[in-house]
Design a protein around this motif. Sequence first.
Motif: not given
Length: 282
Positions: A48-50, A79-80, A99-114, A199-200
């Motif tokens: 459903k994504i790719c 990937m996610k 999850r991605d919001k609090f990961m970014e607060e710790q300085g980690l980059n989230k993965l995303s698809l074009p 997913f995104h």
Amino acid sequence: MTEKGYRIAADVNKEGWEKASFPVLCETCLGDNPYVRMQKEDYGVECKICVRPFTIFRWKAGTRGRYKATVICQSCAKMKNVCQTCLFDLEYGLPVQVRDKFMEEQGLNKLSLPPSKIGRDFALQEFQKQDDSSLPYGKAGAHPMLKRLARMTPYYKRNEARICTFYVKGACNRGQDCPFRHELPEGGELANQKLRDRFHGENDPVANKMMRRAEEMSKPKEDKTADVFSIAGGATSSSEPATGVVPPPGGAASGSTYRPYYPSMDPRAMGNSPLEGEARDK
């Protein structure tokens, strides 16, 4: 074209199709039954994504659960770091947006698809060349709010049968033999959930509800202690203990044992005074 004629592609995996032997699932989607029988079909449906064919798995989620199936491929799920069916995080059981919001607060980059199909195919091909150590998940310590919001215990109610659409229209004639639930759907923002948004990590109503809950948990609690008075009748200071007891009218006699007096116990306030009783009798 070769010397023997046209070339026949014998390996379809060269086109990016995925073949797997076991799905990537969370404990909730597997169900409460420890013995699970799965149906497997190679390249049975597209992701459903790719939008690439992958191996689909289908099983009955528990003794009272419905039949569930995988909806995304393992490349997108890894990937996610999400389940192939419910698309919740495998470690915390939370939506991707939370999850991605609090990961970014710790300085980690989230993965995303074009957004484009060619860009997604290229990103997934580059991801498959790397190992799991390149993923940002599990590298840093967990955020305190993630630990408080985490859902570690399985929630099997999510595996219940879906609501019968014919019953909602008043046209279901199966009665008790209907495998779907005969209930009216609940409205609100949770009624419109989309797979791609989850997913995104964008505009997910479940994530928005949990974010509001996290904001309420992070606010300091207000002190709602009421003002109290001392025995003398004045306002208490910060150094004096609050008793909440008022002396009787006329004060306590010197040398006698003092007993706490409450205004609600006064017979005159309760209307049980002997004089008042005699006046009523007359």
